[in-house]
Write a protein that holds these residues in place. Structure first.
Motif, mmCIF file in Angstrom:
data_model
loop_
_atom_site.group_PDB
_atom_site.id
_atom_site.type_symbol
_atom_site.label_atom_id
_atom_site.label_comp_id
_atom_site.label_asym_id
_atom_site.label_seq_id
_atom_site.Cartn_x
_atom_site.Cartn_y
_atom_site.Cartn_z
ATOM 1 N N ARG A 215 0.836 -1.199 0.000
ATOM 2 C CA ARG A 215 0.000 0.000 0.000
ATOM 3 C C ARG A 215 0.875 1.255 0.000
ATOM 4 O O ARG A 215 0.577 2.232 -0.682
ATOM 5 C CB ARG A 215 -0.910 -0.017 1.227
ATOM 6 C CG ARG A 215 -2.269 0.568 0.923
ATOM 7 C CD ARG A 215 -3.225 0.348 2.048
ATOM 8 N NE ARG A 215 -3.715 -1.017 2.106
ATOM 9 C CZ ARG A 215 -4.391 -1.494 3.150
ATOM 10 N NH1 ARG A 215 -4.619 -0.744 4.204
ATOM 11 N NH2 ARG A 215 -4.813 -2.731 3.140
ATOM 12 N N ARG A 219 1.068 4.183 -2.935
ATOM 13 C CA ARG A 219 0.893 5.610 -2.712
ATOM 14 C C ARG A 219 2.109 6.371 -3.232
ATOM 15 O O ARG A 219 1.989 7.450 -3.795
ATOM 16 C CB ARG A 219 0.726 5.877 -1.206
ATOM 17 C CG ARG A 219 -0.542 6.673 -0.926
ATOM 18 C CD ARG A 219 -0.744 6.815 0.542
ATOM 19 N NE ARG A 219 -0.428 5.561 1.216
ATOM 20 C CZ ARG A 219 -0.316 5.438 2.530
ATOM 21 N NH1 ARG A 219 -0.469 6.482 3.299
ATOM 22 N NH2 ARG A 219 -0.046 4.276 3.080
ATOM 23 N N LYS A 226 -2.185 11.608 -4.266
ATOM 24 C CA LYS A 226 -1.946 12.097 -2.898
ATOM 25 C C LYS A 226 -2.964 13.154 -2.523
ATOM 26 O O LYS A 226 -3.466 13.892 -3.368
ATOM 27 C CB LYS A 226 -0.532 12.678 -2.803
ATOM 28 C CG LYS A 226 0.447 11.653 -2.269
ATOM 29 C CD LYS A 226 1.778 12.285 -1.996
ATOM 30 C CE LYS A 226 2.840 11.203 -2.014
ATOM 31 N NZ LYS A 226 4.039 11.625 -2.705
#
Lengths: 233, 232
Positions: A215, A219, A226
């Motif tokens: 994860r 990101r 974001k």
């Protein structure tokens, strides 16, 4: 179960976990490396080029991993040519047999994930890349593959977790991974349920850490997703 | 060639055990899956906790570890249950087939409960309300309205699980059930030709999974009768 018995098995299980992680890391990396050419050949429009990966994927997804593992570990030794060749020291070793089989196995699944991602790259981006004069291999290297890798990441993460669970089969060819260690401990302390449950807790912990790592990577690779920075003026 | 140095009949018998095990585990798994889904969608918080805990835990554990726990632990667990509940203290032996069926069904159920839950909540609530308005009882609504549609929606996912189940039956060989892998290992021990026989086993598994995928395609087509698709 007494505390002593529990505390006694923890360091042993931890060293088993290290072997499990080594196998996982090797097969996840080698599997990915093998999967890229497989996926590229699989999406080819020439039928003879896509036939090889199709057969490969059909075999590795249609048979149990245990059969594949036994074919490599026990099967290859049947041939005199293999036994006398320079690869025999590697193929005689249970660790390398497991690493090779897991890599080949997971490569089949990863290549299908990559194929899906490659085919999902928007046509417009490929056309745009061609329009500014990129050559076919440049389009692949700078546009299609980076895009595909990013899209494939969540599914690749799932595959790594499936591979972690599948790696328990290494214990069937004498390796002392987490499951193998648990089996040995339970035959000494006669507490199979408690021992296997403790080993299960190790697996759950590894799964937890892996999911969060994937994860985090996701990101990191999707800066566009974001949260926008709030500017309070 | 079909004779396989005299081991053809043995491999055939092993294949039959593999199929029996797959079907038995499928039945157990489907029941556990439906129960798990019902628990997850229950109004009672403790039931939801049990349902969610079941699928989260089992899906995070290696199938092989679950099989080992069931096989080596079944005797312990059953004996503990029998002595506390019924005061029965004799030794209880669990067969490899029973332990294998429960272990594989238990794993299948954990994954299937997620599929069933997703399928049940995807059915429009108005349908159940309409059925109730027509005077159907809760049970009738579930069996006549919800379940047939759950079948259709969950079928592709269940098909995948079925293929995984079929391949996972090989794990039960390790605890001594005389299924395809076990009889293959026996033939290997006799002939000292591991490659030939494990490759034969692989081909049999390929045949089984190929036939299963054809059958599933047929079932999916049949379950989707009357479902409108966008014209392409």
């Amino acid at each position: 179960m007494t505390w002593e018995a529990f505390l006694e098995m923890l360091p042993k299980l931890a060293s088993g976990a290290v072997l499990t992680l080594e196998l996982l890391l090797l097969s996840a990396c080698i599997g990915l490396l093998l999967a890229v050419p497989l996926a590229l050949a699989r999406v080819s429009k020439r039928w003879w080029l896509s036939l090889m990966p199709r057969t490969y994927i059909f075999f590795f997804r249609g048979t149990p991993l245990l059969v594949q593992l036994f074919l490599v570990y026990y099967g290859l030794g049947q041939f005199e040519a293999v036994r006398e060749s320079f690869v025999w020291p590697v193929l005689r070793d249970a660790f390398w047999c497991a690493a090779i089989t897991f890599s080949l196995h997971t490569a089949a699944y990863i290549s299908e994930i990559l194929r899906g991602a490659i085919q999902a790259v928007p046509v417009g981006e490929i056309e745009a890349a061609r329009a500014i004069g990129m050559r076919p291999h440049q389009v692949y290297i700078s546009i299609i593959l980076p895009r595909a890798f990013r899209m494939a990441l969540p599914a690749y993460g799932n595959e790594i977790i499936l591979m972690l669970k599948a790696s328990a089969l290494a214990s069937t060819i004498t390796l002392m991974d987490l499951t193998g260690t648990a089996k040995t401990i339970s035959s000494i302390n006669y507490m199979p349920v408690e021992t296997f449950v403790t080993a299960g807790a190790f697996y759950l912990a590894i799964t937890y850490v892996l999911t969060h790592f994937i994860r985090f990577l996701e990101r990191h690779l999707h800066p566009d997703r974001k949260e926008p920075v709030m500017i309070v003026g | 060639m079909i004779d396989l140095q005299g081991f053809g009949a043995l491999l055939f018998a092993g294949t039959q055990v593999t199929l029996q095990l797959t079907l038995a585990a499928l039945v157990v798994g489907l029941i556990l899956g439906l129960l798990g889904a019902t628990a997850k969608l229950s109004e009672h918080a403790p039931l939801r906790l049990v349902g969610n805990g079941y699928s989260t835990l089992v899906r995070g554990l290696p199938e092989f570890l679950v099989v080992l726990t069931f096989y080596f632990g079944a005797t312990d667990i059953l004996m503990a249950l029998a002595s506390t509940l019924f005061g029965y203290d004799a030794y209880i032996e669990v067969s490899a087939f029973a332990a294998g069926t429960t272990a594989l069904g238990f794993i299948f159920g954990a994954y299937a409960s997620e599929l069933f839950r997703g399928a049940i909540i995807s059915i429009h609530g108005g349908q159940a309300e309409a059925a109730r308005a027509l005077g159907m009882s809760k049970r009738q609504t579930f069996f006549r309205i919800t379940l047939p549609q759950v079948w259709r929606i969950a079928l592709p996912g269940l098909g995948n699980l079925f293929m995984i189940l079929m391949k996972d039956t090989a794990l039960i060989s390790v605890v001594g059930l005389e299924e395809l892998m076990r009889v293959t290992a026996f033939a290997v021990g006799r002939t000292k030709e591991p490659f030939t026989f494990y490759l034969t086993a692989a081909v049999i598994y390929l045949l089984l999974t190929s036939i299963a995928s054809l059958g599933l395609r047929y079932l999916e087509k049949r379950a989707a009768l009357g479902v409108r698709e966008a014209l392409s």
